[in-house]
Motif scaffolding. Structure first.
Motif, PDB file in Angstrom:
ATOM      1  N   ASN A   2     -11.508  29.739  -6.457  1.00  0.00           N
ATOM      2  CA  ASN A   2     -10.403  29.385  -7.333  1.00  0.00           C
ATOM      3  C   ASN A   2     -10.246  30.417  -8.443  1.00  0.00           C
ATOM      4  O   ASN A   2     -11.219  30.847  -9.039  1.00  0.00           O
ATOM      5  N   ARG A   3      -9.011  30.752  -8.680  1.00  0.00           N
ATOM      6  CA  ARG A   3      -8.752  31.715  -9.749  1.00  0.00           C
ATOM      7  C   ARG A   3      -8.400  30.983 -11.032  1.00  0.00           C
ATOM      8  O   ARG A   3      -7.788  29.910 -11.000  1.00  0.00           O
ATOM      9  N   PHE A  20      -7.070  22.421 -22.700  1.00  0.00           N
ATOM     10  CA  PHE A  20      -7.687  21.112 -22.445  1.00  0.00           C
ATOM     11  C   PHE A  20      -6.967  20.391 -21.308  1.00  0.00           C
ATOM     12  O   PHE A  20      -7.597  19.833 -20.408  1.00  0.00           O
ATOM     13  N   THR A  21      -5.638  20.445 -21.341  1.00  0.00           N
ATOM     14  CA  THR A  21      -4.834  19.779 -20.312  1.00  0.00           C
ATOM     15  C   THR A  21      -5.191  20.298 -18.924  1.00  0.00           C
ATOM     16  O   THR A  21      -5.447  19.527 -17.994  1.00  0.00           O
ATOM     17  N   LEU A  22      -5.191  21.600 -18.800  1.00  0.00           N
ATOM     18  CA  LEU A  22      -5.421  22.193 -17.473  1.00  0.00           C
ATOM     19  C   LEU A  22      -6.867  22.035 -17.034  1.00  0.00           C
ATOM     20  O   LEU A  22      -7.146  21.823 -15.851  1.00  0.00           O
ATOM     21  N   GLU A  23      -7.786  22.111 -17.993  1.00  0.00           N
ATOM     22  CA  GLU A  23      -9.200  21.913 -17.639  1.00  0.00           C
ATOM     23  C   GLU A  23      -9.439  20.475 -17.180  1.00  0.00           C
ATOM     24  O   GLU A  23     -10.209  20.230 -16.253  1.00  0.00           O
ATOM     25  N   GLY A  26      -8.876  20.064 -13.731  1.00  0.00           N
ATOM     26  CA  GLY A  26      -9.806  20.772 -12.850  1.00  0.00           C
ATOM     27  C   GLY A  26      -9.582  22.269 -12.711  1.00  0.00           C
ATOM     28  O   GLY A  26     -10.204  22.924 -11.872  1.00  0.00           O
ATOM     29  N   HIS A  27      -8.716  22.818 -13.546  1.00  0.00           N
ATOM     30  CA  HIS A  27      -8.483  24.264 -13.473  1.00  0.00           C
ATOM     31  C   HIS A  27      -9.423  25.002 -14.424  1.00  0.00           C
ATOM     32  O   HIS A  27      -9.740  24.499 -15.503  1.00  0.00           O
ATOM     33  N   GLU A  28      -9.806  26.198 -14.021  1.00  0.00           N
ATOM     34  CA  GLU A  28     -10.525  27.047 -14.968  1.00  0.00           C
ATOM     35  C   GLU A  28      -9.476  27.749 -15.822  1.00  0.00           C
ATOM     36  O   GLU A  28      -8.479  28.258 -15.294  1.00  0.00           O
ATOM     37  N   VAL A 118       1.559  25.049 -12.645  1.00  0.00           N
ATOM     38  CA  VAL A 118       0.220  25.584 -12.391  1.00  0.00           C
ATOM     39  C   VAL A 118      -0.245  25.263 -10.972  1.00  0.00           C
ATOM     40  O   VAL A 118      -0.746  26.137 -10.266  1.00  0.00           O
ATOM     41  N   SER A 119      -0.014  24.026 -10.553  1.00  0.00           N
ATOM     42  CA  SER A 119      -0.522  23.677  -9.219  1.00  0.00           C
ATOM     43  C   SER A 119       0.239  24.426  -8.131  1.00  0.00           C
ATOM     44  O   SER A 119      -0.328  24.754  -7.096  1.00  0.00           O
TER      45      SER A 119
END
Lengths: 137, 235
Positions: A2-3, A20-23, A26-28, A118-119
């Protein structure tokens, strides 16, 4: 592999809440408060993001200058990373000169729009599907 | 002249839009994240830690918005006949200490001695308005100070009370030293330093309505000192 998502925004509150939202989803996330530090990071090529979300109005180098600068370095792997420019200004007139493939994200943005954006790019790494033809979120 | 005024008005509207939408962006994402977590039945959403964090962040954004709206309302009030001033005896040294302590965490630059000199001095002023002036000068010193220490002095001299706020920041060009006290004017582009560009205009109006004066002494690249002089109580 995952990038990460790269966020560049000079406003600490906005930067931290987007991170915070993206983390949480589950995103880095790698976040920078300025475009120059982000460019230096991208030049090193240690991590190539799936998507870069850059703020339009920032001190030093603004979002447009950042995008132009990044795209001139074709030898950098990161120069082809998908880009979105976010803005809290009234219009995106100043971004008219940007390439069509740069997405526009209006602040204050809807959470769903941010997550969808993002997704679509993180999934793209796996299934090569590209987000819709609408380039304004 | 008219063209210039229209330019500054349009630029102000664009900056105001940006300044208002920035805290709204954080606020909106915070509330939607919470809503989403609740909808998903995430027990973490109800944890004390999470709610504390959410509330304090929301509070900060609301404070940012209130300050912006207050400044804009002040501009409107000033244009339509001035602001009301309710004078009372105020210990200026205590007020300055209070303003510094209120923002200490934000201002902390590694130098604990922001207040270099603090004479005991009483003036007759509108406490809330004078607090606004002092906070504005402190904020400017912090924002334009390149992260370097800045200092405040409160003096009683030559029959006046004097507050000076000195930074080691970018400095102000001679041609901009009066301009920065005008409505909507600023010495650096909006993208470089956030804010509405109204603070010093409001500060001058408040100080002048107390029969005082405010000016800046500056050297480009070395820093600036903003000075406010006010009559002592009973003068």
């Amino acid at each position: 592999m995952n990038r990460p998502i790269l966020i560049i925004d000079d406003d600490e509150d906005v930067r931290e809440i987007m991170k915070f939202t993206l983390e949480t989803e589950g995103h880095e996330v790698i976040a920078f408060s300025g475009a120059i530090a982000a460019l230096e990071f991208l030049q090193r090529g240690e991590k190539i993001p799936a998507l870069i979300i850059v703020d339009y109005l920032m001190p030093g180098m603004d979002g447009i200058e950042f995008i132009k600068e990044l795209r001139t370095h074709q030898s950098w792997e990161a120069s082809t990373v998908p880009l979105a420019i976010s803005s809290a200004t009234d219009t995106f007139e100043a971004t008219a000169e940007l390439p069509d493939d740069v997405l526009r994200l209006c602040k204050p943005m809807e959470l769903d729009d941010l997550l969808k954006l993002v997704s679509s790019f993180t999934h793209r790494q796996h299934d090569s599907s590209f987000p819709g033809d609408e380039n304004r979120i | 002249m008219l063209e210039e005024a229209l330019f500054y008005r349009d630029e102000f509207l664009s900056i105001a839009s940006h300044e208002l939408k920035t805290p709204l962006t954080a606020l909106k994402l915070q509330s939607q994240i919470f809503k989403r977590a609740v909808a998903k039945g995430d027990p973490e959403a109800y944890s004390k830690e999470r709610i504390d964090r959410l509330m304090s962040e929301a509070d900060r954004q609301v404070d940012r918005l209130v300050r912006l709206v207050d400044d804009m309302l002040d501009i409107s009030r000033l244009r339509t006949g001035g602001i009301s001033i309710n004078k009372e005896p105020v210990q200026l040294h205590d007020l300055v200490k209070y303003c510094i302590s209120r923002h200490l965490q934000q201002f902390y630059t590694g130098d604990s001695e922001i207040l270099r000199r603090c004479d005991e001095v009483t003036i007759s002023c509108d406490r809330q308005r004078m607090e606004q002036v002092i906070s504005n000068l402190l904020n400017n010193a912090y924002r334009y100070g390149r992260g370097r220490p800045f200092h405040v002095e409160v003096e009683k001299r030559d029959g006046v009370a004097r507050i000076s706020v000195s930074d080691e920041g970018i400095g102000i060009a001679p041609e901009d030293r009066e301009k920065i006290f005008e409505r909507f004017k600023r010495s650096v582009p909006a993208r470089e330093i956030s804010g509405l560009g109204l603070g010093l205009y409001i500060a001058r109006q408040v100080v002048e309505s107390h029969e005082g004066c405010i000016w800046v002494e500056s050297e480009l690249g070395k820093g600036s000192t903003f000075i406010v002089e006010l009559p002592l109580e009973g003068k």
